[in-house]
Design an enzyme around this catalytic site. Structure first.
Site, PDB file in Angstrom:
ATOM      1  CB  CYS A 145     103.788-117.667  82.486  1.00  0.00           C
ATOM      2  SG  CYS A 145     103.518-119.310  81.793  1.00  0.00           S
ATOM      3  CG  HIS A 202     104.781-117.689  76.859  1.00  0.00           C
ATOM      4  ND1 HIS A 202     105.515-116.865  77.696  1.00  0.00           N
ATOM      5  CD2 HIS A 202     104.001-118.455  77.669  1.00  0.00           C
ATOM      6  CE1 HIS A 202     105.185-117.127  78.953  1.00  0.00           C
ATOM      7  NE2 HIS A 202     104.275-118.094  78.957  1.00  0.00           N
ATOM      8  CB  CYS A 205      97.518-116.174  83.198  1.00  0.00           C
ATOM      9  SG  CYS A 205      98.073-116.903  81.639  1.00  0.00           S
TER      10      CYS A 205
END
Length: 402
Positions: free
Chosen positions: A91, A358, A388
């Protein structure tokens, strides 16, 4: 170390990451080239000046495989001499790509580069690339592997975050994102996506639900309870964290990040290159950092990464006027606000991934751009961007508005 600046950034709208999403009909390469072409055209760039293009992509297989960054550079009609590379820090990939593009500029080895990212989750589903962590039983056992949703519920249980708190945060994300769009706060940075006939496919983030409330979210069932209880992931996590009697399953689709398609690009360069191109720098990159954290809990890295980036910048958390943290799960944001004593009015002020989605490899570059736009809109000076990262990591970057 040479001062390095963000000269510009653009992103696509985020489209629903399913076959009925507005961006589904185009390929990942076609989406990835959109922000590259926009940066070139609106800054009148001679692409021969670029030293590199770095793009994050978390599932680099199939249509997204084979170094999609280079394919996008070629399809965007950049000069053939421009190299490109695809990277994957899960991510954090989009922010890491900007850091990797900026590092040679800081070292005096380059003058101009692009960092960004791409993810077409409607065409290349998350997890399509497999991986040893989930598929090698010896490694999974050794590291107490659990699915990320279990980690989110584990973190919430450890921190005492209840379902009502998480749902209230999620509803506020939608409210803020809807307000930002109504007021045109993303107007400078979001470029519409067109099909091969030139018809507009999407010009806004597709998953915002302005009418979302904590009460409406309360009816949703926890998404990871069956996974944790029937398939044994709760037991694995509790072996690692025996201080808990049980994991409370509090996350669901409404307080977790949305699955979407999207791409973003950030132009970075030296002061000398900006003057030569007659492009006014918009922000200075003060520092960046990446850290590793315990892999079962997985999602507590942002505060650690932020502290390291702040230390490298010679700053403290109180020096930061604006925070952007990827809303992977609501508990991630609540945890960071608690760890660094960040007031909610300075965190994700225009909403986040719970509302807008996302797109894994692109998100870091997107929220970096959101932070810059908001610094300029609000007149604030400093921002810290963090995410994160799966497998227990975190990424962060500190910028200062010019």
């Amino acid at each position: 170390m040479s001062p390095t600046y963000i000269l510009d950034h653009v992103r696509t709208p985020r489209g629903k990451g399913k076959p009925d999403g507005s961006l589904h009909e185009i390929t990942p390469v076609k989406l990835a080239r959109v922000p590259l072409m926009a940066l070139r055209d609106r800054n009148r760039l001679d692409t021969r000046e670029l030293s590199d293009v770095v793009m994050g992509c978390v599932v680099p297989v199939g249509e997204q495989g084979g170094n999609i960054a280079r394919m996008a550079v070629l399809d965007a009609d950049f000069d053939h001499g421009v190299p490109a590379v695809q990277i994957n820090r899960y991510c954090g990939s989009g922010l890491e790509a900007v850091a990797m593009a900026a590092a040679p500029v800081m070292a005096g080895q380059a003058g101009l580069a692009i960092g960004g990212g791409i993810e077409m989750m409607s065409r290349v589903p998350m997890g399509s690339d497999g991986g040893a962590w989930a598929q090698d039983p010896q490694l999974a056992t050794k590291t107490h592997f659990v699915m990320q949703g279990i980690s989110a519920d584990l973190l919430a249980s450890l921190r005492g975050h209840g379902r009502r708190d998480l749902d209230a945060y999620a509803a506020e994300s939608h409210r803020r994102a809807a307000l930002a769009w109504r007021e045109g706060r993303f107007g400078r940075s979001v470029v519409p996506v067109h099909d091969f006939l030139g018809l507009a496919l999407l010009d806004h983030d597709e998953t915002i639900r302005p009418d979302t409330t904590a009460d409406s979210l309360a009816s949703l069932k926890p998404a990871f309870a069956e996974m944790g209880q029937r398939y044994g992931y709760d037991s694995v996590a509790l072996q690692r964290y025996p201080q808990l009697q049980a994991i409370e399953h509090v996350h669901h689709a409404g307080n977790s990040s949305g699955i979407v398609d999207g791409a973003a690009a950030v132009l970075v360069g030296s002061a000398e290159m900006a003057e030569r191109l007659q492009v006014k720098p918009r922000a200075r990159i003060r520092s960046f950092a990446a850290i590793g954290s315990e892999p079962t809990l997985m999602l507590d890295g942002p505060a650690m990464a932020a502290r390291r980036a702040l230390q490298r910048a010679g700053m403290s958390a109180s020096d930061i006027e604006l925070w952007e943290l990827n809303e992977a799960f609501a508990t991630v944001v609540l945890t960071m606000m608690e760890e660094l004593d960040i007031p909610h009015e300075r965190m994700n002020v225009n909403g986040g991934a719970i509302a807008m989605g996302h797109p894994l490899g692109a998100t870091g570059a997107m929220i970096l751009g959101m932070a810059l736009d908001e610094l300029e809109r609000s007149g604030r000076a400093t921002a810290l961007v963090s995410l994160c990262v799966a497998a227990g990591m975190g990424s962060a970057m500190v910028i200062e508005r010019i």
